[in-house]
Structure formats: structure tokens, C-alpha cells
Design a protein around this motif. Sequence first.
Motif, PDB file in Angstrom:
ATOM      1  N   GLU A  60      -0.137 -38.959   4.070  1.00 18.27           N
ATOM      2  CA  GLU A  60       0.881 -38.425   3.160  1.00 18.27           C
ATOM      3  C   GLU A  60       1.560 -39.539   2.375  1.00 18.27           C
ATOM      4  O   GLU A  60       1.817 -39.398   1.178  1.00 18.27           O
ATOM      5  CB  GLU A  60       1.918 -37.631   3.947  1.00 18.27           C
ATOM      6  N   THR A  61       1.843 -40.644   3.049  1.00 20.53           N
ATOM      7  CA  THR A  61       2.484 -41.777   2.382  1.00 20.53           C
ATOM      8  C   THR A  61       1.572 -42.364   1.309  1.00 20.53           C
ATOM      9  O   THR A  61       2.007 -42.640   0.186  1.00 20.53           O
ATOM     10  CB  THR A  61       2.847 -42.862   3.407  1.00 20.53           C
ATOM     11  N   ALA A  62       0.301 -42.529   1.653  1.00 25.11           N
ATOM     12  CA  ALA A  62      -0.645 -43.109   0.696  1.00 25.11           C
ATOM     13  C   ALA A  62      -0.842 -42.204  -0.511  1.00 25.11           C
ATOM     14  O   ALA A  62      -0.975 -42.685  -1.646  1.00 25.11           O
ATOM     15  CB  ALA A  62      -1.978 -43.384   1.378  1.00 25.11           C
ATOM     16  N   ALA A  63      -0.849 -40.892  -0.275  1.00 24.53           N
ATOM     17  CA  ALA A  63      -1.106 -39.938  -1.367  1.00 24.53           C
ATOM     18  C   ALA A  63       0.162 -39.512  -2.089  1.00 24.53           C
ATOM     19  O   ALA A  63       0.082 -38.902  -3.161  1.00 24.53           O
ATOM     20  CB  ALA A  63      -1.809 -38.697  -0.817  1.00 24.53           C
ATOM     21  N   GLU A  69      -0.159 -30.030   0.405  1.00 22.83           N
ATOM     22  CA  GLU A  69      -0.392 -30.249  -1.021  1.00 22.83           C
ATOM     23  C   GLU A  69      -1.757 -30.871  -1.283  1.00 22.83           C
ATOM     24  O   GLU A  69      -2.433 -30.523  -2.266  1.00 22.83           O
ATOM     25  CB  GLU A  69       0.714 -31.134  -1.596  1.00 22.83           C
ATOM     26  N   ILE A  70      -2.178 -31.779  -0.400  1.00 26.23           N
ATOM     27  CA  ILE A  70      -3.504 -32.393  -0.549  1.00 26.23           C
ATOM     28  C   ILE A  70      -4.590 -31.334  -0.395  1.00 26.23           C
ATOM     29  O   ILE A  70      -5.538 -31.272  -1.178  1.00 26.23           O
ATOM     30  CB  ILE A  70      -3.700 -33.527   0.486  1.00 26.23           C
ATOM     31  N   PHE A  78     -11.941 -33.683   0.705  1.00 23.71           N
ATOM     32  CA  PHE A  78     -11.227 -34.858   0.197  1.00 23.71           C
ATOM     33  C   PHE A  78     -10.272 -35.380   1.262  1.00 23.71           C
ATOM     34  O   PHE A  78     -10.193 -36.595   1.510  1.00 23.71           O
ATOM     35  CB  PHE A  78     -10.459 -34.481  -1.067  1.00 23.71           C
ATOM     36  N   PHE A  79      -9.534 -34.459   1.889  1.00 24.00           N
ATOM     37  CA  PHE A  79      -8.586 -34.871   2.924  1.00 24.00           C
ATOM     38  C   PHE A  79      -9.316 -35.571   4.068  1.00 24.00           C
ATOM     39  O   PHE A  79      -8.845 -36.605   4.568  1.00 24.00           O
ATOM     40  CB  PHE A  79      -7.813 -33.669   3.449  1.00 24.00           C
ATOM     41  N   ARG A  80     -10.436 -35.022   4.515  1.00 23.90           N
ATOM     42  CA  ARG A  80     -11.157 -35.621   5.642  1.00 23.90           C
ATOM     43  C   ARG A  80     -11.654 -37.027   5.308  1.00 23.90           C
ATOM     44  O   ARG A  80     -11.660 -37.917   6.172  1.00 23.90           O
ATOM     45  CB  ARG A  80     -12.337 -34.729   6.048  1.00 23.90           C
ATOM     46  N   ALA A  81     -12.052 -37.240   4.070  1.00 22.42           N
ATOM     47  CA  ALA A  81     -12.488 -38.581   3.664  1.00 22.42           C
ATOM     48  C   ALA A  81     -11.337 -39.573   3.731  1.00 22.42           C
ATOM     49  O   ALA A  81     -11.494 -40.708   4.194  1.00 22.42           O
ATOM     50  CB  ALA A  81     -13.076 -38.536   2.256  1.00 22.42           C
ATOM     51  N   ARG A 140       1.281 -25.831   7.982  1.00 18.66           N
ATOM     52  CA  ARG A 140      -0.076 -25.981   8.508  1.00 18.66           C
ATOM     53  C   ARG A 140      -1.062 -25.277   7.575  1.00 18.66           C
ATOM     54  O   ARG A 140      -1.184 -24.058   7.608  1.00 18.66           O
ATOM     55  CB  ARG A 140      -0.178 -25.363   9.906  1.00 18.66           C
ATOM     56  N   PRO A 141      -1.771 -26.014   6.735  1.00 15.69           N
ATOM     57  CA  PRO A 141      -2.637 -25.358   5.738  1.00 15.69           C
ATOM     58  C   PRO A 141      -3.735 -24.503   6.348  1.00 15.69           C
ATOM     59  O   PRO A 141      -4.105 -23.476   5.779  1.00 15.69           O
ATOM     60  CB  PRO A 141      -3.210 -26.532   4.935  1.00 15.69           C
TER      61      PRO A 141
END
Length: 202
Positions: A60-63, A69-70, A78-81, A140-141
Amino acid sequence: MAFSERSRHSVTRSRGVAMTRSLARHIVLIGMMGAGKSALGAELARRLRVPFTDSDTEIETAAAMSIAEIFARDGEPFFRARETEVLRRLLAGPPAVISTGGGAFVQAQNRELIGRAAISVWLDCDLELLWQRVRQRSTRPLLKTADPKATLAALLAERAPVYAQAELHFEGRAGDSIEAATTRLLTALRAADPQLIQENAR
């Protein structure tokens, strides 16, 4: 939270002799959302006087976005990568306590990374305890479905056999405080790997 270089070791005194404590390898907590990985990990790190990192928080900090939202903008692949990138970076650093997202250990490349640098600990909680902890949260998405409890049950059934590959299986108890659970976990860690927590006279 930032940690200084000195925070990798704790200093205690035994009969007037200063002792340093350090970890031989990382401790990585895995398991379902709601298993208590972040809370237990923070307390474990506090007692060991080593850094604690939540991999989801790092992402979350990096993005500069929340996990939800990601997922919404870029999707789960994308999130898993990004998750694997963050884990690789954390595991390349000094031994620490790391909590991971619920799906991290499911990915084979993450299991390989963790297996090379850490002791993996499955925080195993039953469905009712997990549901009690997550049902009031809207962040929790993977639970944004028509029947979130059924979704949680399906995720648990799917992931449990993979979680079972962890080096240490630690059962959560509904009545445990964080302090009591951490004490039990420390005992289990020392039994699983007597060389993990190292103490040396200064």
C-alpha cells in the motif's frame, strides 16, 4: 514504522552478563485474513526486539493506494506480482518478523522465496473465528460478494492444504489474548528450530 539498525538485536542481562538476541532467519506468518498475523507478528517482534513488517502495508505504501483500490484498478494478478516483489525485498534484508496477505503463500514462487530465507508459520483459525474477526470490515476485496461468509469458507477450504506446507502449524484459540498467543508461539518456534533465536553474551 522505521527501525534502526540496532533494533535487529535485543539486549538483556542474565546474572549481570549482557546478552544479545538475534534471529537466525526470518519468521514469516501466513494464513487467512483475520487470523491475527499483523497483531501477533507485531507483539512477537516486540518481544524479540527485531523489526516487524506487514507485507500488505508495504504494498500500500509503495502504491500509495489501499489493497482494495489496487484490486479495483489493476486486478488481482497485478497485485500478486507486486506482492512477490515486496516479499523478495523483505526477505533479502536482516532477519525479522513478517506478516503476509492471505493469498501470498498460495503462490508457488512466494513459497520458494520464504522457504529459502525463513521459517513459515501457519496461523490456523477455524471459520467461525475468522468470520467473527472480518465480518465488520469492508476493506477485504475478496469478500465483496453476495455471501461473504460462504466466500470466506471456500477460500479457507481451497487454501488450507497449501498453508499446511508451512514449516510450523500454530492453532489459533478464540479465548487467547495476543499476549498469551505470542507466548505459545515463542514456545512452538523454539521447539521447531532451537537455533532460530540466538542469544550470546556480549
